[in-house]
Design an enzyme around this catalytic site. Structure first.
Site, PDB file in Angstrom:
ATOM      1  N   SER A 550       0.978  -1.161   0.117  1.00 34.16           N
ATOM      2  CA  SER A 550       0.006   0.112  -0.075  1.00 34.16           C
ATOM      3  C   SER A 550       0.833   1.362  -0.127  1.00 34.16           C
ATOM      4  CB  SER A 550      -1.066   0.045   1.202  1.00 34.16           C
ATOM      5  OG  SER A 550      -1.938   0.789   0.937  1.00 34.16           O
ATOM      6  N   HIS A 671      -7.611  -5.438  -1.645  1.00 34.10           N
ATOM      7  CA  HIS A 671      -6.462  -4.783  -0.887  1.00 34.10           C
ATOM      8  C   HIS A 671      -5.680  -5.584   0.041  1.00 34.10           C
ATOM      9  CE1 HIS A 671      -3.835  -1.054  -0.709  1.00 34.10           C
ATOM     10  NE2 HIS A 671      -3.997  -1.111   0.664  1.00 34.10           N
TER      11      HIS A 671
END
Length: 704
Positions: A550, A671
């Site tokens: 991320s 994610h």
């Protein structure tokens, strides 16, 4: 048909490695940013307005096929995956939440894809299965995102989503019978706050699931269709927007509004007045300050935690009948040697959690701020406390790099502690040695770093080493246990975690020092960590890999370009990489206060300097790189990974059979949240095999 053929080709490849990645067409698009022309050769990989086109999907399948051919062909990968599966097929358990006589917690047994929600009546009662999402989907793609029991423990609100999209739909369950109620609320619901009589709750959701900036605060009465729920407050900007909490008696609502990633406004609403008249009137507690404000209410007092005029945070008492700043009272002062991370509310006391040198300490105070002593922890590591304001009973979770996750039942008044549950792990934690070191970054700033390795290893300057970092959003990297790290340690590898600026380890100033125009500090801190490891005889560039996800993927994606000669390999997971266009997709405008935006001429200047995608240079011998993404990611768009991988494959002069640039896009993932066990095992095996191969740990005969 072409996409089907690509998938069949992937399956047919098996472990036969391809010599080079598939070619990617360049279709230049030129943008003008404040008089500066920037060429984007791979704009077409963004798809159609951020949605994958058939052409992009086919390209992705071809890339996935290439990646699988390389990763599956790494000698020893199958054996490593079997070992990791054994380590990951162990139980895990969460700290219980205490509501009435019931104790709610999640537990995942051995090979289960997703955790199961249980409750016990009494802390030592027999476990009762309340919700098993594994029965809802044969592939384990449905995940329990959150749950919230009512204060009496009779009802349970919970959110589930599928394939990692995190778009939680709220459901209700009768705890006594185990039956699902008819109430159902869609659109990424979170933040449930129950009324004391369990007749309803406040919640947050997106008004439009396709608009990440449409969050609203609403109220639901049990049995009523959600379409008739009154909306109390709506988001009006592209920041994180509104959030709300209520006190135990539903007398007051604390309404917050994020104005940035490090600031929010705060208001109070008289709920008694709202219930009686329907008038939702918010009174200002604080507005327009460049700081965060949060807390919980007891009686008429808000116990507010803030870094406002106190970088390491303090606790202020706010009288909600007269909440203006001049009436605030400092209750727990700022500590210069530790950062306050949060305050829990137990019976007749406040329990404050601190980070000191990136490790947890916990202190008790009475409601007037008088110190009542420390909560004794099992060691140096990371700890969390589950408390309730109607009791001194609490549950302490604790772990460190060499201490498996353990949950203790404690009594805060008597200072007693007993082990409640500790899942068995299939490694010997005593194998690992942990220490903390300090090094100097480029500008002279001192930065801390944790080092983990097998006891007694020889530091010969050639140790395969994996350096991990994050450096953003006030998130702290603290010691935590991971059984999957042990194959790396057992083979003689070194694991390092740097506490970079941009994180929250050392207060609000530490976070700010890694944001906006200061973002380069984060990269410099990471590079300095790598150089320290080399200078202190741990490793050398040929044996050094880096990993981040991320915001950490932005970190590794940038650093590998700035210092390609320093690393053998990089994991760039679910990353932000095109920093000139990032805010145009999904929810990314939330992060403009953290990074800036190219729409602003001054911010464009520093974004252009480090944006990974725009700083890839042709003709450079780059390290091996594994870039990952999730097709269903609702936070960071997979276009970043696609464009970066394509550009790196075209630019690098490294031999692809030796130093490949690989892209793996998980077509059933997002994610990362909610991934089933089977997919997590595959991902960990992919990444560990990749760095072991590239650092010489896999099949290299390194001495232990």
């Amino acid at each position: 048909m072409k996409r089907i053929l690509a998938v069949l080709a992937c399956a047919a490849l098996g472990s036969s490695s391809l010599a080079a990645p598939p070619a990617t067409a360049k279709r230049p698009v030129t943008d003008n940013y404040h008089g500066v022309e920037i060429v984007d050769n791979y704009r077409w990989l963004e798809g159609d307005k951020g949605t994958s086109t058939p052409e992009v999907l086919q390209w992705t399948d071809e890339q996935n096929a290439y990646t699988r051919s390389v990763l599956d062909g790494i000698p020893g990968r199958d054996k490593l995956e079997a070992r990791l599966r054994e380590l990951m097929e162990t139980s895990s358990i969460s700290s219980p939440r205490m509501k009435g006589a019931r104790y709610f917690y999640t537990k995942r047994e051995a090979s289960q894809n997703q955790p199961v929600l249980y409750y016990r009546t009494g802390h030592s009662g027999e476990p009762v299965t309340l919700l098993d999402v594994n029965t809802l989907d044969s592939k384990g793609l449905i995940s329990l995102d959150w749950y919230s029991p009512s204060d009496d423990g009779r009802l349970l609100a919970f959110g589930i989503s599928r394939a990692g999209d995190e778009n939680s739909t709220l459901h209700l369950l009768d705890v006594n019978t185990g039956e699902w109620l008819a109430d159902e609320i869609p659109n990424k619901v979170s933040g449930v706050q129950w009324l004391p009589d369990s007749s309803g709750f406040f919640y947050s959701q997106l008004e439009d699931i396709k608009n990440a900036y449409s969050r609203q605060i609403r109220f639901h009465k049990i049995g009523r269709h959600h379409r008739t729920d009154p909306t109390l407050f709506k988001q009006f900007s592209t920041t994180w927007g509104p959030f709300a909490s209520i006190d135990k008696d539903a007398r007051w609502m604390i309404l917050g509004y994020w104005t940035g990633t490090r600031s929010n406004d705060l208001y109070v609403v008289d709920l008694k007045k709202w219930f009686e008249t329907g008038e939702f009137e918010k009174r200002t507690i604080v507005e327009g300050k460049d700081a965060t404000f949060s807390g919980a209410v007891r009686g008429d007092t808000l116990y507010m935690v803030t870094p406002y005029n106190a970088s390491n945070r303090r606790v202020m008492a706010v009288d909600l009948r007269n909440p203006t700043e001049e009436n605030w009272k400092e209750l727990i002062p700022e500590r210069k040697d530790a950062t306050l991370t949060g305050v829990g509310h137990a019976k007749d006391m406040l329990v404050a959690s601190y980070l000191k040198n990136a490790s947890t300490s916990i202190e008790k105070f009475d409601l007037n701020g008088k110190p009542l002593g420390a909560v004794e922890l099992p060691g140096i590591g990371s700890a969390g406390l589950s408390v309730d304001e109607d009791r001194t009973e609490a549950f302490l979770s604790f772990s460190s790099y060499n201490t498996p996750p353990s949950i203790y039942r404690i009594d805060l008044a008597r200072n007693s502690r007993e082990l409640w549950e500790r899942p068995e792990v299939k490694v010997d934690p005593e194998l690992a040695e942990v220490k903390q070191v300090w090094y100097t970054s480029k500008d002279g700033t001192k930065v801390s770093m944790f080092l983990v390795h097998k006891k007694g290893i020889e530091l010969d300057g050639q140790r395969p080493t994996l350096l991990y970092g994050y450096g953003g959003f006030n998130i702290s990297m603290t010691p935590s246990f991971s059984a999957t790290l042990f194959p790396w340690l057992e083979a003689g590898g070194v694991y390092a975690v740097a506490n970079l600026r941009g994180g929250g380890e050392y207060g609000d100033a530490w976070h700010r020092a890694g944001t906006l125009e200061n973002k380069q500090n984060v990269f410099d801190d990471f590079v300095a960590a790598a150089e320290w490891l080399i200078d202190n005889n741990y490793t050398r560039p040929q044996n050094l890999a880096i990993q981040g996800g991320s915001n950490g993927g932005l970190l590794t994606g940038a650093v590998v370009l700035q210092k390609p000669e320093l690393f053998s390999a990089a994991i760039v997971a679910v990353p932000l990489l095109d920093m000139l266009r990032f805010e145009q997709f999904l929810m990314a405008r939330f992060w403009v206060p953290e990074y800036g935006t190219a729409e602003d001429s001054s911010q464009f200047s520093f974004l252009r300097q480090y944006s990974p995608y725009q700083n890839i240079k042709d003709g450079v011998k780059y390290p091996a790189i594994l870039v990952t993404a999730g097709e269903n990611d609702t936070r960071v768009h997979p276009l970043h990974a696609r464009k970066y991988a394509a550009a790196m494959q075209a630019a690098t002069t490294s031999d692809p059979t030796d130093k490949p640039v690989l892209l793996w896009v998980d077509m059933d993932g997002g994610h990362g949240q909610g991934k089933p066990l089977s997919m997590r095992v595959r991902d960990v095996a992919d990444q560990q095999a990749f760095v072991m191969w590239q650092t010489g740990l896999m099949g290299a005969g390194k001495k232990n």
